[in-house]
Design a protein around this motif. Structure first.
Motif, PDB file in Angstrom:
ATOM      1  N   LYS A 196       0.737  -1.231  -0.117  1.00 35.50           N
ATOM      2  CA  LYS A 196      -0.007  -0.002  -0.009  1.00 35.50           C
ATOM      3  C   LYS A 196       0.898   1.291  -0.096  1.00 35.50           C
ATOM      4  N   SER A 197       1.816   1.295   0.780  1.00 34.65           N
ATOM      5  CA  SER A 197       2.913   2.275   0.769  1.00 34.65           C
ATOM      6  C   SER A 197       4.266   1.749   0.952  1.00 34.65           C
ATOM      7  N   ILE A 198       5.222   2.693   0.825  1.00 33.07           N
ATOM      8  CA  ILE A 198       6.731   1.942   1.341  1.00 33.07           C
ATOM      9  C   ILE A 198       6.880   1.359   2.470  1.00 33.07           C
ATOM     10  N   ASN A 199       6.010   1.667   3.466  1.00 30.68           N
ATOM     11  CA  ASN A 199       6.008   1.105   4.751  1.00 30.68           C
ATOM     12  C   ASN A 199       4.894   0.298   5.200  1.00 30.68           C
ATOM     13  N   ASP A 200       4.039   0.156   4.258  1.00 30.47           N
ATOM     14  CA  ASP A 200       2.819  -0.763   4.601  1.00 30.47           C
ATOM     15  C   ASP A 200       2.514  -1.793   3.645  1.00 30.47           C
ATOM     16  N   PRO A 201       2.842  -3.136   4.172  1.00 32.19           N
ATOM     17  CA  PRO A 201       2.691  -4.182   3.246  1.00 32.19           C
ATOM     18  C   PRO A 201       1.394  -4.479   2.765  1.00 32.19           C
TER      19      PRO A 201
END
Length: 827
Positions: A196-201
């Protein structure tokens, strides 16, 4: 009594070990605690029905390349079970290749991985809530789960070698060598899907799918819309995804295609190479490999190189060319469907045919084909059985056929629907033959058009010659009058001021009112009669710049309006005098404050970061959002002016260039700019693009961070700022680059992020540098671990010389980095 009995618990049994003095027990307890911590970190490559995997433990493959365990993303409090490359982190960030509970994270470190009673792998929390399961439908009768050397987590049965379940069949955002991607309509979720984002898998917006076409090809979907298309498979590569190196595609093949199903095998001859394909959170399919030389994960190939890679960027019957401006162009024989929108840079409605096809016509009046080379195959290509020589006749015999192509390994491809998603490649692609009406192509029927065109051109040449001689004969006699006419015709959109009025406003250009001087000439402070303050730039007769630069700046800046661009009030052209009148920015230019030992204290880190963001927004407007697509070509601190609140405004557009439709944007014979801020390809080869401005911005960004000029590093073995920053980066000493005035621990991550963005901007090759749109996002990223690893900058060593040194023996001198260079050559 000072003796205790100490027991070591094993399972359900307590065994008395020894009795000892109280103090000795304490020491022994501490020792055993250390051993227990060490035991907790001990790893193996399997779990069983009786051996669980706790949050503090991990499985490691027998080769040591992969690890399975629980992890916490940067800036997150959630925990996930995942697989990553072992001992290959970059800047503390794990290279995650698979995540189990991506949509159901654990809120604490109580997670456990176990084989349940029904034989499934499960991730549980402290309350025995199931956060993920392998979901094998029938009773699995599993005996163990093992992490293989390939990075594949497999669930093994009691009897037999075939796995009951494997992680390779359920990819998250990545797929690894020795894996097979299966695109099956019955299992739409078992395809790579971005974070979903660079820090959200958790599942993001982008998915890699098979397109339902007659030829095997894949696409990246954003939601339900095609975002990127690979083009058809030719037996070796996907034709719409040209690889820069021949070895990148090795071992990548479509092994099986059936109705509704396609299998892609990814295998490497050398298993020691650590590599993976990943679908990034921003929709790029990238191939990454570990480089022992740079000790870094490097990108060997990625699906996106420009906006032309976006599906249907230019609409129907167009070609997208990333090296042209604008990037979209109608095919020959076609015109924009909506001219107004097209002129504003909205190309989504595409183009329409000027002359209808004559399908039934025969002989000279039959439809013809226009050959286009190195083109991405349009969408919806249909393969037919035919030899190469029969492709044209097959298309002509089908009234709905709009184009055809032939490629070994595929054969004839006919296009029977609107031609969309075409791109001009520099390498790869196919020869595409587009069907046009006979009158749209040169031939016997166009002889009269050629004759008429020649007559018109000759008449124009004769007329222009006569006008030139007439102008030169009358020029001396009516010079002043002709200049007045010039002003009236070329400056009708811009206020014109009398020279006498500007002289009066600046106290006759007195030295006391002089604000500074650049390559164009001196700049003076002035005051109108109504009290309004202005800045007057006066073209110096000794300047290397002249009327062309003056006219260029007037033409450009009068049409641009943005809060981060300086505002032009008007100009003056009288006799030999040429002046520009701007809004007065009281804090002068950025270099006057940034490089001054006292004034630089006005710029704390928050203000410097606002200046960086403001410059970036101004560049984005020039490159993307303005009516004209403009390359500045001379971005440097002295061309960044600061208003009363120290907000930045880009100025000095004398060197700027408009990307025009018929203009070759790749090369120029006239090198203009400032040494130290020029990109390598521009300074040495005359090639410029948006990435040239990005390079200049990178140098400027690093200067803002460290508070020193690019060429002011004589005390570091003749290194310039780029080389010095790179040296510190590679030696893990980058904190030394930060200006001590602005450094605070609370800003460290943001400052380091800016340094890495600056290094990404000054990479030697333009393709490696991000565009300005990406820079806006990168500056908001929290932490350098979330950014790509930069490669070595261009110009990492530079000649150090005095700003006053002159060329010797015909050699070139050095730029002072605060004046502009204009090298003029004959046309």
């Amino acid at each position: 009594m000072n003796e205790w009995y100490y027991y070591w618990d094993i399972g359900q049994t307590s065994i008395p070990i020894f009795a000892m003095h109280q103090k000795l027990v304490v020491y022994t307890f501490l020792l055993i605690s250390c051993l227990e911590i060490r035991f907790a970190s001990t790893t193996s490559d399997a779990i069983t029905t009786t051996k669980f995997l706790k949050d503090s433990e991990a499985l490691v493959s027998s080769s040591g390349n992969f690890k399975l365990g629980f992890f916490r993303p940067i800036n997150s409090t959630y925990r996930y079970l995942g697989i990553w490359f072992n001992n290959k982190p970059f800047n503390g960030q794990l290279e995650i290749v698979w995540v189990a509970n991506r949509d159901s994270p654990l809120k604490d470190s109580s997670g456990i991985l176990k084989i349940s009673d029904d034989g499934n792998l499960q991730v549980l929390d402290a309350q025995n809530k199931i956060h993920w399961s392998s979901n094998v439908s029938s009773k699995a009768n599993s005996s163990a789960a093992q992490l293989l050397d390939t990075g594949n987590l497999v669930l093994l049965p009691d009897v037999g070698n075939n796995s009951i379940w494997q992680s390779f069949d359920h990819p998250t955002d990545s797929f690894l060598p020795q894996s097979t991607l299966v695109f099956n309509q019955t299992m739409p979720d078992d395809v790579p899907q971005s974070w979903k984002s660079i820090n959200d898998p958790s599942r993001g917006r982008f998915r890699l799918v098979r397109l339902p076409r007659s030829l095997p090809e894949c696409a990246i979907l954003e939601g339900d819309k095609i975002y990127y298309r690979t083009g058809p498979w030719n037996g070796y590569v996907f034709l719409g995804a040209p690889y820069p190196r021949s070895d990148v595609a090795t071992g990548f093949s479509v092994v099986d295609v059936q109705d509704g199903t396609m299998k892609i095998l990814y295998e490497l001859v050398d298993p020691s190479i650590l590599q993976r394909f990943v679908l990034t959170y921003d929709g790029r399919l990238a191939q990454k490999h570990w480089s022992d030389g740079s000790n870094n994960w490097e990108t060997a190939w990625q699906s996106f190189g420009s906006d032309c890679d976006i599906y249907g960027k230019c609409g129907e019957f167009t070609i997208c060319n990333p090296v042209k401006a604008p990037i979209c162009e109608c095919l020959k024989g076609f015109v924009p469907r909506k001219v107004d929108e097209w002129s504003r840079g909205n190309w989504t409605n595409g183009c329409i045919r000027k002359t209808p096809l004559q399908c039934e016509a025969k002989g000279d009046k039959s439809d013809k084909f226009l050959q286009l080379k190195q083109i991405k195959v349009p969408d919806y290509a249909q393969r037919i059985l035919a030899i190469p020589d029969n492709c044209e006749s097959k298309c002509l015999g089908n009234c709905s056929c709009l184009a055809y192509s032939y490629y070994p390994g595929i054969g004839c491809m006919l296009l029977n629907v609107s031609l969309i998603d075409m791109q001009q490649f520099s390498v790869g692609g196919v020869d595409l033959f587009v069907r046009l009406a006979y009158s749209e192509l040169p031939g016997e029927s166009s002889k009269w058009k050629v004759i008429i065109a020649v007559i018109v051109i000759m008449s124009a040449v004769v007329s222009a010659t006569l006008l030139y001689f007439l102008w030169t004969r009358l020029g001396h006699r009516y010079g002043k009058r002709s200049k007045t006419i010039l002003k009236e015709t070329q400056f009708h959109d811009l206020p014109l001021f009398e020279f006498a009025k500007l002289a009066s406003a600046t106290n006759h250009f007195s030295a006391a009112n002089k604000l500074g001087e650049g390559g164009f000439g001196p700049v003076y402070k002035g005051i109108w009669d109504d009290g309004q303050h202005i800045a007057v730039k006066r073209l110096s007769r000794a300047s290397g710049q002249g009327l062309q630069e003056f006219m260029n700046e007037v033409e450009l800046i009068s049409k641009l309006q943005h809060k981060n661009l300086v505002r032009l009030y008007g100009c003056c052209v009288e006799g030999d005098e040429k002046l520009l009148v701007y809004e007065l920015l009281p804090n002068k230019s950025l270099d006057a404050i940034l490089f001054d030992p006292e004034h630089r204290k006005l710029l704390d880190w928050e203000k410097r970061f606002e200046i960086i963001q403001g410059i970036c927004r101004g560049l984005l407007y020039l490159h993307r959002d303005s009516r004209l697509r403009i390359i500045h070509r001379d971005l440097k601190p002295s061309n960044i002016l600061l208003d009363e609140e120290l907000n930045p405004k880009i100025s000095d557009f004398g060197m700027a260039r408009i990307f025009g439709t018929k203009q070759d944007q790749a090369n120029t014979q006239r090198i203009a700019g400032t040494y130290g801020y020029m990109s390598p390809e521009y300074a040495m080869e005359g090639r410029f693009s948006e990435k040239s401005d990005v390079f200049s911005f990178g140098v400027l960004l690093l200067e803002i961070v460290c508070g020193r000029r690019n060429n002011n590093y004589q005390d570091y073995e003749s290194l310039n700022l780029l080389a010095y920053a790179w040296k510190l980066w590679t030696n893990n000493g980058i904190l030394s680059l930060i200006d001590p005035i602005v450094y605070k621990p609370c800003y460290e991550r943001q400052i380091l992020n800016c340094i890495q963005v600056g290094l990404l901007c000054v990479q030697e090759f333009p393709a490696d540098r991000p565009n300005v749109s990406a820079l806006i996002l990168m500056l908001d990223v929290d932490g350098i671990e979330n950014l790509p690893r930069p490669k070595e900058p261009g110009f990492t060593r530079s000649e150090v010389c005095s700003s006053y040194s002159a060329p010797q023996n015909g050699q070139d001198g050095c730029s002072a980095n605060f004046v502009s260079l204009t090298a003029v050559s004959g046309r």
